[in-house]
Design a protein around this motif. Structure first.
Motif, PDB file in Angstrom:
ATOM      1  N   VAL A 181      -7.050   5.459   9.895  1.00  0.00           N
ATOM      2  CA  VAL A 181      -6.940   6.771   9.278  1.00  0.00           C
ATOM      3  C   VAL A 181      -8.080   7.692   9.684  1.00  0.00           C
ATOM      4  N   VAL A 182      -9.242   7.146  10.006  1.00  0.00           N
ATOM      5  CA  VAL A 182     -10.375   7.993  10.375  1.00  0.00           C
ATOM      6  C   VAL A 182     -10.107   8.698  11.694  1.00  0.00           C
ATOM      7  N   SER A 183      -9.374   8.072  12.573  1.00  0.00           N
ATOM      8  CA  SER A 183      -9.077   8.663  13.872  1.00  0.00           C
ATOM      9  C   SER A 183      -8.111   9.838  13.714  1.00  0.00           C
ATOM     10  N   GLY A 184      -8.642  11.033  13.856  1.00  0.00           N
ATOM     11  CA  GLY A 184      -7.805  12.228  13.821  1.00  0.00           C
ATOM     12  C   GLY A 184      -7.476  12.753  12.444  1.00  0.00           C
ATOM     13  N   ASN A 185      -8.026  12.151  11.379  1.00  0.00           N
ATOM     14  CA  ASN A 185      -7.745  12.620  10.020  1.00  0.00           C
ATOM     15  C   ASN A 185      -9.051  12.872   9.275  1.00  0.00           C
ATOM     16  N   THR A 186      -9.034  13.890   8.451  1.00  0.00           N
ATOM     17  CA  THR A 186     -10.195  14.209   7.629  1.00  0.00           C
ATOM     18  C   THR A 186      -9.854  13.964   6.171  1.00  0.00           C
ATOM     19  N   PHE A 187     -10.711  13.247   5.456  1.00  0.00           N
ATOM     20  CA  PHE A 187     -10.484  13.036   4.032  1.00  0.00           C
ATOM     21  C   PHE A 187     -11.835  12.889   3.334  1.00  0.00           C
ATOM     22  N   ASP A 188     -11.823  13.158   2.037  1.00  0.00           N
ATOM     23  CA  ASP A 188     -13.005  12.997   1.193  1.00  0.00           C
ATOM     24  C   ASP A 188     -12.799  11.875   0.184  1.00  0.00           C
ATOM     25  N   VAL A 189     -11.557  11.792  -0.312  1.00  0.00           N
ATOM     26  CA  VAL A 189     -11.173  10.786  -1.299  1.00  0.00           C
ATOM     27  C   VAL A 189     -10.020   9.980  -0.725  1.00  0.00           C
ATOM     28  N   LEU A 190     -10.115   8.669  -0.836  1.00  0.00           N
ATOM     29  CA  LEU A 190      -9.032   7.802  -0.366  1.00  0.00           C
ATOM     30  C   LEU A 190      -8.630   6.872  -1.496  1.00  0.00           C
ATOM     31  N   TYR A 191      -7.456   7.109  -2.070  1.00  0.00           N
ATOM     32  CA  TYR A 191      -6.945   6.227  -3.113  1.00  0.00           C
ATOM     33  C   TYR A 191      -6.581   4.876  -2.502  1.00  0.00           C
ATOM     34  N   LEU A 192      -7.139   3.812  -3.064  1.00  0.00           N
ATOM     35  CA  LEU A 192      -6.737   2.464  -2.672  1.00  0.00           C
ATOM     36  C   LEU A 192      -5.518   2.033  -3.475  1.00  0.00           C
ATOM     37  N   GLY A 193      -5.332   2.647  -4.627  1.00  0.00           N
ATOM     38  CA  GLY A 193      -4.181   2.447  -5.500  1.00  0.00           C
ATOM     39  C   GLY A 193      -4.146   3.599  -6.481  1.00  0.00           C
ATOM     40  N   ARG A 194      -2.992   3.874  -7.066  1.00  0.00           N
ATOM     41  CA  ARG A 194      -2.874   5.008  -7.989  1.00  0.00           C
ATOM     42  C   ARG A 194      -1.537   4.928  -8.690  1.00  0.00           C
ATOM     43  N   CYS A 195      -1.315   5.855  -9.624  1.00  0.00           N
ATOM     44  CA  CYS A 195      -0.023   6.010 -10.296  1.00  0.00           C
ATOM     45  C   CYS A 195       0.475   7.418  -9.977  1.00  0.00           C
ATOM     46  N   PRO A 196       1.324   7.586  -8.965  1.00  0.00           N
ATOM     47  CA  PRO A 196       1.803   8.927  -8.610  1.00  0.00           C
ATOM     48  C   PRO A 196       2.681   9.520  -9.702  1.00  0.00           C
ATOM     49  N   LEU A 197       2.396  10.741 -10.104  1.00  0.00           N
ATOM     50  CA  LEU A 197       3.180  11.433 -11.124  1.00  0.00           C
ATOM     51  C   LEU A 197       4.251  12.314 -10.511  1.00  0.00           C
TER      52      LEU A 197
ATOM     53  N   HIS B  22      -2.386   9.828 -11.307  1.00  0.00           N
ATOM     54  CA  HIS B  22      -3.285   9.296 -12.323  1.00  0.00           C
ATOM     55  C   HIS B  22      -3.799   7.927 -11.876  1.00  0.00           C
ATOM     56  N   CYS B  23      -4.781   7.444 -12.608  1.00  0.00           N
ATOM     57  CA  CYS B  23      -5.387   6.119 -12.468  1.00  0.00           C
ATOM     58  C   CYS B  23      -6.448   6.096 -11.366  1.00  0.00           C
ATOM     59  N   THR B  24      -7.600   5.581 -11.746  1.00  0.00           N
ATOM     60  CA  THR B  24      -8.750   5.535 -10.832  1.00  0.00           C
ATOM     61  C   THR B  24      -9.291   4.113 -10.756  1.00  0.00           C
TER      62      THR B  24
ATOM     63  N   GLN C 125     -11.168  21.443  -3.974  1.00  0.00           N
ATOM     64  CA  GLN C 125     -12.194  21.567  -2.940  1.00  0.00           C
ATOM     65  C   GLN C 125     -12.359  20.310  -2.089  1.00  0.00           C
ATOM     66  N   LEU C 126     -11.529  19.304  -2.290  1.00  0.00           N
ATOM     67  CA  LEU C 126     -11.589  18.086  -1.494  1.00  0.00           C
ATOM     68  C   LEU C 126     -10.232  17.792  -0.863  1.00  0.00           C
ATOM     69  N   LYS C 127     -10.246  16.957   0.157  1.00  0.00           N
ATOM     70  CA  LYS C 127      -9.008  16.497   0.770  1.00  0.00           C
ATOM     71  C   LYS C 127      -8.832  15.025   0.437  1.00  0.00           C
ATOM     72  N   ALA C 128      -7.647  14.672  -0.040  1.00  0.00           N
ATOM     73  CA  ALA C 128      -7.375  13.295  -0.453  1.00  0.00           C
ATOM     74  C   ALA C 128      -6.306  12.667   0.417  1.00  0.00           C
ATOM     75  N   MET C 129      -6.413  11.350   0.560  1.00  0.00           N
ATOM     76  CA  MET C 129      -5.378  10.543   1.181  1.00  0.00           C
ATOM     77  C   MET C 129      -5.194   9.307   0.317  1.00  0.00           C
ATOM     78  N   ALA C 130      -4.136   8.572   0.561  1.00  0.00           N
ATOM     79  CA  ALA C 130      -3.845   7.386  -0.248  1.00  0.00           C
ATOM     80  C   ALA C 130      -3.169   6.327   0.601  1.00  0.00           C
ATOM     81  N   PHE C 131      -3.568   5.068   0.379  1.00  0.00           N
ATOM     82  CA  PHE C 131      -2.845   3.958   0.983  1.00  0.00           C
ATOM     83  C   PHE C 131      -1.425   3.928   0.427  1.00  0.00           C
ATOM     84  N   ASP C 132      -0.462   3.748   1.300  1.00  0.00           N
ATOM     85  CA  ASP C 132       0.942   3.662   0.893  1.00  0.00           C
ATOM     86  C   ASP C 132       1.665   2.687   1.824  1.00  0.00           C
TER      87      ASP C 132
END
Length: 221
Positions: free
Chosen positions: A105-121, A140-142, A190-197
């Motif tokens: 994901v680091v190659s060619g992508n910019t992120f500040d927060v990376l969810y390793l798991g979450r509850c998508p609403l 939700h869920c951190t 003000q941040l960019k997020a990504m998530a494992f899926d």
């Protein structure tokens, strides 16, 4: 967590710290005496999480995450910081899987927060980024997430301690336009997020692990 985390992964446990609060004995007077302030949380809403006061467990959870960010910002120089709650479920291959995912994901992508798991609403609003990763919508869920070092500075600069909200609501407010106008105004995107899926980390069920947030009292007026 000691038994399931990789032995080569340096870990700091918040339960080893002596801090200004005991989360099980927290009071509003203690918070205010220490300079902490609560966001005016309860509003008229059909959303049951918004139409009630904050719970002390929610406040304690937020303060624990805040303490982790402060500690990480003040110590070490690692590029990434992983935050795991005590009900996180990690596989034996967690560290290897995380490193493989980061290289991808680091190659060619910019992120500040990376969810390793979450509850998508709002899962239909998630947007695919690359194989195994999405740009998350409201979630939700951190119980498991990763931060860049620059993201730590942004999180701390919001002064969350002066307008405490549930961490579940705070984190998404920094990467989406939060659906609550008052939260959106106080904590703008003000941040960019990504998530494992699919997710790399899962959360133990409340039937099994209980809930320190839900099984706590509402804050008195």
């Amino acid at each position: 967590m000691t038994t399931v985390l990789p032995p080569g992964m340096p870990v700091t446990f918040t339960s080893d710290w002596t801090g200004p609060f005991d989360g099980h004995e927290l009071t509003r007077n203690q918070l205010e005496a220490a300079g902490y302030k609560l966001f005016p949380w309860k509003i008229e809403s059909d959303n049951p999480w918004w139409s009630r006061p904050l719970k002390y467990g929610e406040i304690g959870c937020t303060l624990a995450h805040l303490a982790c960010w402060r500690h990480a910002a003040e110590t070490g120089d690692e590029k990434f910081v992983v935050i795991l709650e005590d009900d996180a479920i990690v596989r034996s291959t967690f560290l290897d899987d995380l490193l493989v995912g980061l290289r991808r994901v680091v190659s060619g992508n910019t992120f500040d927060v990376l969810y390793l798991g979450r509850c998508p609403l709002d899962p239909e609003q998630d947007q695919a980024v690359t194989t195994g990763f999405v740009s998350p919508a409201y979630s939700h869920c951190t119980f498991g997430y990763l931060l860049t070092r620059s993201a730590l500075n942004v999180l701390l600069a919001t002064h969350l301690e002066h307008a405490i909200v549930p961490i579940d609501e705070f984190l998404p407010s920094l990467y989406i336009d939060h659906p609550r106008p008052d939260v959106r105004a106080r904590f703008p995107k003000q941040l960019k997020a990504m998530a494992f899926d699919p997710p790399l980390v899962r959360q133990r069920s409340k039937d099994e692990a209980g809930s320190d947030t839900e099984d706590s009292d509402f804050v008195e007026p």
